[in-house]
Design an enzyme around this catalytic site. Structure first.
Site, PDB file in Angstrom:
ATOM      1  N   CYS A 262     -24.192   0.926  71.788  1.00 14.42           N
ATOM      2  CA  CYS A 262     -23.903   0.215  73.026  1.00 14.42           C
ATOM      3  C   CYS A 262     -23.306   1.203  74.036  1.00 14.42           C
ATOM      4  O   CYS A 262     -23.021   2.355  73.703  1.00 14.42           O
ATOM      5  CB  CYS A 262     -22.906  -0.898  72.737  1.00 14.42           C
TER       6      CYS A 262
ATOM      7  N   CYS B  44     -13.216   1.718  74.950  1.00 10.03           N
ATOM      8  CA  CYS B  44     -14.274   1.103  75.767  1.00 10.03           C
ATOM      9  C   CYS B  44     -13.634   0.316  76.914  1.00 10.03           C
ATOM     10  O   CYS B  44     -12.663  -0.422  76.697  1.00 10.03           O
ATOM     11  CB  CYS B  44     -15.107   0.162  74.892  1.00 10.03           C
TER      12      CYS B  44
ATOM     13  N   HIS C 213      -9.509  -5.672  61.767  1.00 11.56           N
ATOM     14  CA  HIS C 213     -10.332  -4.755  62.572  1.00 11.56           C
ATOM     15  C   HIS C 213      -9.440  -3.957  63.526  1.00 11.56           C
ATOM     16  O   HIS C 213      -8.515  -4.511  64.138  1.00 11.56           O
ATOM     17  CB  HIS C 213     -11.376  -5.558  63.363  1.00 11.56           C
TER      18      HIS C 213
ATOM     19  N   GLU D 184      -9.788  -2.903  66.483  1.00 11.98           N
ATOM     20  CA  GLU D 184      -9.698  -3.405  67.870  1.00 11.98           C
ATOM     21  C   GLU D 184      -8.643  -4.518  67.949  1.00 11.98           C
ATOM     22  O   GLU D 184      -7.844  -4.568  68.889  1.00 11.98           O
ATOM     23  CB  GLU D 184     -11.064  -3.944  68.324  1.00 11.98           C
TER      24      GLU D 184
ATOM     25  N   THR E 174     -14.086  -8.271  71.046  1.00  9.28           N
ATOM     26  CA  THR E 174     -15.293  -8.155  71.894  1.00  9.28           C
ATOM     27  C   THR E 174     -16.606  -8.397  71.159  1.00  9.28           C
ATOM     28  O   THR E 174     -17.597  -8.741  71.777  1.00  9.28           O
ATOM     29  CB  THR E 174     -15.354  -6.755  72.545  1.00  9.28           C
TER      30      THR E 174
ATOM     31  N   CYS F  94     -18.119  -9.086  74.588  1.00  7.69           N
ATOM     32  CA  CYS F  94     -18.947  -8.122  75.317  1.00  7.69           C
ATOM     33  C   CYS F  94     -20.391  -8.625  75.383  1.00  7.69           C
ATOM     34  O   CYS F  94     -20.942  -9.079  74.392  1.00  7.69           O
ATOM     35  CB  CYS F  94     -18.860  -6.815  74.536  1.00  7.69           C
TER      36      CYS F  94
ATOM     37  N   SER G 209     -19.792  -1.084  59.140  1.00  2.25           N
ATOM     38  CA  SER G 209     -19.792  -1.558  60.526  1.00  2.25           C
ATOM     39  C   SER G 209     -19.826  -3.083  60.559  1.00  2.25           C
ATOM     40  O   SER G 209     -20.782  -3.708  60.105  1.00  2.25           O
ATOM     41  CB  SER G 209     -21.016  -0.989  61.267  1.00  2.25           C
TER      42      SER G 209
ATOM     43  N   SER H 200     -23.067   0.707  66.611  1.00  2.00           N
ATOM     44  CA  SER H 200     -22.638   2.069  66.255  1.00  2.00           C
ATOM     45  C   SER H 200     -23.772   2.874  65.601  1.00  2.00           C
ATOM     46  O   SER H 200     -23.513   3.887  64.967  1.00  2.00           O
ATOM     47  CB  SER H 200     -21.428   1.989  65.320  1.00  2.00           C
TER      48      SER H 200
END
Ligand code: SF4
Length: 286
Positions: free
Chosen positions: A12, A95, A123, A125, A166, A194, A222, A266
């Site tokens: 992305c 990001c 996670h 994030e 996201t 996102c 991932s 990713s």
């Protein structure tokens, strides 16, 4: 055998940006170049970065660091504070969409909302978001859904501010919102999901419906790629999650006429291209 590759398969915007920044630093021959944790959830890319002298590291106090790259997932304010005490350079590749989610978490906290994050607590994030969201923050993930949209949520305050990791599906945000609105006096929601994730999920869904075998390419670690695999499994009879073309087996394609290929946020293009090429070779042998 017809082979269809999802248009949005592969890295992305945010991951591409982080990779470009880091490979550029490596090319400039920077000494003591480290990333805080693996830059992306893809073992092949991490190997390539290490070969270029870019090493993942967990301790921001390591004296070997001259330049430290923060990955797309971002870091909490407490880690920024620790880094500011050090003498090395910080290159922040968080990001911009993740930054936005962090800003919303902070604004909600400052406006007196109890922040509720829809996402996976483990996670990175979400771990970073927690640092912006205040002490009374709650994290809800799909595992907390007991079925029929019934969530195990602790008692809520009157004002709830909801944001999402996201990469969450929009259905998860909607479902938590429906649950919370019945229990809180005031609910403010920022849709921090996102677009790239939502579009990729939608495209994968459509592709999985139109093929008889789906190949999902990306790191086994991932979350985003695993999400694509699970989504495909609910639609398509034969779904395989691979990291590299070497894992592809001829037998998987026996009796298949239409093959769909997708990749997580990713997964670099070269890994998807190699998988596509190998599937073409298999189709020629049939
Ligand atoms: S999936 Fe979206 S939010 Fe996450 S790194 Fe990529 S562009 Fe950024």
């Amino acid at each position: 055998m017809q082979i269809m590759v999802a248009k949005r398969a592969g890295v992305c915007f945010g991951v591409k940006r982080a990779l470009d920044i880091t490979f550029k630093l490596a090319k400039e021959g920077k000494e003591g170049l480290y990333t805080l944790g693996p830059l992306i959830h893809n073992p092949q890319v991490i190997k390539k970065l290490i070969a270029e002298g870019v090493v993942p590291i967990e301790d921001v106090h390591n004296p070997a660091i001259r330049t430290l790259v923060v990955r797309t997932h971002g870091i909490p304010p407490s880690v920024y504070a620790e880094i500011s005490k050090m003498s090395y350079n910080l290159v922040d590749a968080t990001c911009p969409f993740v930054k936005k989610a962090q800003q919303y978490a902070q604004v909600l906290k400052e406006e007196g909302y109890q922040v509720l994050i829809v996402g996976d607590k483990e996670h990175p994030e979400v771990q970073a978001l927690l640092g912006f969201a205040g002490d009374d923050v709650i994290v809800i993930n799909s595992a907390g859904n007991n079925g029929n949209n019934s969530y195990s949520i602790p008692p809520l305050k009157n004002k709830i501010g909801i944001i999402a990791q996201t990469t969450q599906p929009v259905e998860a945000l909607e479902s938590v919102f429906r649950h919370v609105i019945a229990r809180a006096k005031e609910v403010k929601v920022y849709n921090t999901i996102c677009d790239s994730t939502a579009l990729r999920l939608e495209e994968t869904k459509e592709l999985a419906m139109s093929v008889d075998t789906m190949i999902v390419v990306g790191g086994k670690n991932s979350a985003n790629t695993t999400q694509l695999t699970n989504l495909s499994k609910g639609i398509c009879a034969k779904v395989y999650h691979i990291e590299t073309a070497d894992e592809l087996i001829d037998d998987w394609f026996t009796g298949s006429e239409k093959i769909g290929i997708t990749g997580g946020a990713s997964t670099p293009q070269w890994i998807i291209d190699e998988a596509t090429e190998k599937i073409r070779e298999i189709s020629l042998r049939r």
